[in-house]
Design an enzyme around this catalytic site. Structure first.
Site, PDB file in Angstrom:
ATOM      1  N   HIS A 148      13.558 -17.282  21.473  1.00 46.65           N
ATOM      2  CA  HIS A 148      14.039 -18.317  20.553  1.00 46.65           C
ATOM      3  C   HIS A 148      15.279 -17.857  19.797  1.00 46.65           C
ATOM      4  O   HIS A 148      15.565 -16.668  19.719  1.00 46.65           O
ATOM      5  CB  HIS A 148      12.953 -18.666  19.530  1.00 46.65           C
ATOM      6  N   LYS A 171      14.299 -18.688  13.861  1.00 47.81           N
ATOM      7  CA  LYS A 171      12.861 -18.997  13.927  1.00 47.81           C
ATOM      8  C   LYS A 171      12.091 -17.931  13.168  1.00 47.81           C
ATOM      9  O   LYS A 171      12.159 -16.754  13.496  1.00 47.81           O
ATOM     10  CB  LYS A 171      12.394 -19.066  15.381  1.00 47.81           C
TER      11      LYS A 171
HETATM   12  P1  NAD Z   1      14.733 -25.135   9.862  1.00 50.44           P
HETATM   13  O1  NAD Z   1      14.576 -23.922   9.011  1.00 50.44           O
HETATM   14  O2  NAD Z   1      16.067 -25.480  10.432  1.00 50.44           O
HETATM   15  O3  NAD Z   1      14.245 -26.446   9.044  1.00 50.44           O
HETATM   16  C1  NAD Z   1      13.160 -26.476   8.172  1.00 50.44           C
HETATM   17  C2  NAD Z   1      13.515 -27.471   7.060  1.00 50.44           C
HETATM   18  O4  NAD Z   1      12.366 -27.669   6.238  1.00 50.44           O
HETATM   19  C3  NAD Z   1      14.640 -26.961   6.124  1.00 50.44           C
HETATM   20  O5  NAD Z   1      15.616 -27.961   5.968  1.00 50.44           O
HETATM   21  C4  NAD Z   1      13.901 -26.667   4.826  1.00 50.44           C
HETATM   22  O6  NAD Z   1      14.720 -26.839   3.671  1.00 50.44           O
HETATM   23  C5  NAD Z   1      12.797 -27.713   4.882  1.00 50.44           C
HETATM   24  N1  NAD Z   1      11.651 -27.418   4.010  1.00 50.44           N
HETATM   25  C6  NAD Z   1      11.126 -26.214   3.699  1.00 50.44           C
HETATM   26  N2  NAD Z   1      10.083 -26.373   2.848  1.00 50.44           N
HETATM   27  C7  NAD Z   1       9.967 -27.709   2.631  1.00 50.44           C
HETATM   28  C8  NAD Z   1       9.075 -28.491   1.849  1.00 50.44           C
HETATM   29  N3  NAD Z   1       8.099 -27.959   1.127  1.00 50.44           N
HETATM   30  N4  NAD Z   1       9.219 -29.845   1.865  1.00 50.44           N
HETATM   31  C9  NAD Z   1      10.222 -30.431   2.594  1.00 50.44           C
HETATM   32  N5  NAD Z   1      11.101 -29.715   3.356  1.00 50.44           N
HETATM   33  C10 NAD Z   1      10.962 -28.375   3.382  1.00 50.44           C
HETATM   34  O7  NAD Z   1      13.633 -24.989  11.035  1.00 50.44           O
HETATM   35  P2  NAD Z   1      13.628 -25.754  12.443  1.00 50.44           P
HETATM   36  O8  NAD Z   1      14.306 -24.945  13.488  1.00 50.44           O
HETATM   37  O9  NAD Z   1      14.047 -27.165  12.228  1.00 50.44           O
HETATM   38  O10 NAD Z   1      12.080 -25.718  12.773  1.00 50.44           O
HETATM   39  C11 NAD Z   1      11.144 -26.370  11.948  1.00 50.44           C
HETATM   40  C12 NAD Z   1       9.740 -26.146  12.491  1.00 50.44           C
HETATM   41  O11 NAD Z   1       9.589 -26.821  13.742  1.00 50.44           O
HETATM   42  C13 NAD Z   1       9.401 -24.681  12.753  1.00 50.44           C
HETATM   43  O12 NAD Z   1       8.050 -24.463  12.382  1.00 50.44           O
HETATM   44  C14 NAD Z   1       9.564 -24.569  14.263  1.00 50.44           C
HETATM   45  O13 NAD Z   1       8.776 -23.543  14.803  1.00 50.44           O
HETATM   46  C15 NAD Z   1       9.054 -25.917  14.695  1.00 50.44           C
HETATM   47  N6  NAD Z   1       9.477 -26.383  16.022  1.00 50.44           N
HETATM   48  C16 NAD Z   1       8.575 -27.146  16.695  1.00 50.44           C
HETATM   49  C17 NAD Z   1       8.925 -27.714  17.891  1.00 50.44           C
HETATM   50  C18 NAD Z   1       7.933 -28.588  18.596  1.00 50.44           C
HETATM   51  O14 NAD Z   1       8.235 -29.104  19.685  1.00 50.44           O
HETATM   52  N7  NAD Z   1       6.737 -28.821  18.028  1.00 50.44           N
HETATM   53  C19 NAD Z   1      10.188 -27.480  18.443  1.00 50.44           C
HETATM   54  C20 NAD Z   1      11.117 -26.707  17.721  1.00 50.44           C
HETATM   55  C21 NAD Z   1      10.744 -26.175  16.506  1.00 50.44           C
END
Ligand code: NAD
Length: 235
Positions: free
Chosen positions: A130, A134
């Site tokens: 990744h 992450k």
């Molecule tokens: P990222 O760090 O870019 O985004 C996370 C966002 O959440 C940030 O903007 C942050 O400010 C916000 N945030 C943090 N705490 C918060 C709260 N209490 N309330 C509201 N917003 C809050 O991360 P990302 O790359 O977008 O990944 C997000 C999640 O999705 C991770 O857990 C990742 O592993 C997961 N993911 C899942 C899939 C899937 O297919 N299920 C695919 C990719 C990533």
């Protein structure tokens, strides 16, 4: 028209989901909530469905809040344990919960094929690769794949050594985590047999790969009572 709120809207995944919801003729983006906003905005906007793509340390708290207020919730953020899922399941009823560790159809198929291959190969290792942003390791997809492989063995032992420094054992399956710029999300499952190996590999080269799965979950969550885990239930 389904009214959708995105929680974690400023993140890499959240912002991609916002655009996908805007672009879909059947969904309307009514709220964008990030770390410094109040979840009340989801209720104020009258959202039918909330999509949760925050981070492992906030996903349970946010999902609890949304379910307690009767908002159907689709969770993509990783970090929920089996115990967390059990507790969240108890909060469903007025609203439903859909959780998928991976919304890309290719990754779901990779997990299904790994389950099938596991019956024939007791030796297997997983490498998940990744982007460096992450925060959790191993990935939710790798953990789910390992669990499915272990279940498919139906109690028959897997052959793995315990060199934890190379990664982590998940349900007896060694899982290795690579974090490098340029990557989005990839996973390789390598089975070893006598004189042969079988490699299953899935690459998400762009976050758009997850969007059809997220939109499908958004459109279906209201019709799926209780808790549903895994995109495979919608395919
Ligand atoms: P990222 O760090 O870019 O985004 C996370 C966002 O959440 C940030 O903007 C942050 O400010 C916000 N945030 C943090 N705490 C918060 C709260 N209490 N309330 C509201 N917003 C809050 O991360 P990302 O790359 O977008 O990944 C997000 C999640 O999705 C991770 O857990 C990742 O592993 C997961 N993911 C899942 C899939 C899937 O297919 N299920 C695919 C990719 C990533």
């Amino acid at each position: 028209m389904i009214r959708v709120a995105v929680v974690g809207a400023a993140g890499r995944m959240g912002s991609t989901v916002c655009q996908a919801v805007r672009d879909d003729p059947d969904t309307e983006l009514v709220a964008e909530v990030d770390a410094h906003d109040s979840l009340e905005a989801v209720l104020d906007a009258g959202a039918d469905v909330a999509v949760e793509f925050t981070l492992p340390d906030s996903v349970k708290r946010n999902t609890t809040w949304l379910l307690e207020r009767g908002v159907h919730t689709v969770v993509g953020a990783t970090g929920l344990t089996d115990e967390d899922l059990k507790q969240l399941d108890d909060l469903t009823g007025p609203a439903n919960l859909f959780v998928a560790p991976n919304f890309a159809v290719g990754a779901v198929l990779m997990m299904r094929f790994a389950e099938q291959a596991a019956r024939h190969f007791p030796d297997v290792e997983i490498t998940e690769l990744h982007h460096p942003g992450k925060v959790d390791a191993p990935s939710g997809t790798a953990q789910r794949t390992a669990s499915l492989i272990a279940q498919a063995r139906r109690g028959e032992p897997l052959r793995s050594d315990e060199h934890a420094a190379r990664g982590q054992l998940v349900d007896g399956v060694p899982v290795h985590s690579v974090r490098l710029p340029g990557l989005v999300a990839c996973q390789e499952v390598v089975f070893g047999g006598t004189g042969q190996t079988l490699t299953l590999r899935h690459d998400s080269i762009d976050r758009s790969s997850f969007m059809p799965g997220v939109l499908l979950a958004v459109k279906r969550v209201a019709t799926l009572p209780g808790l549903t885990v895994g995109l495979e239930h919608l395919l």
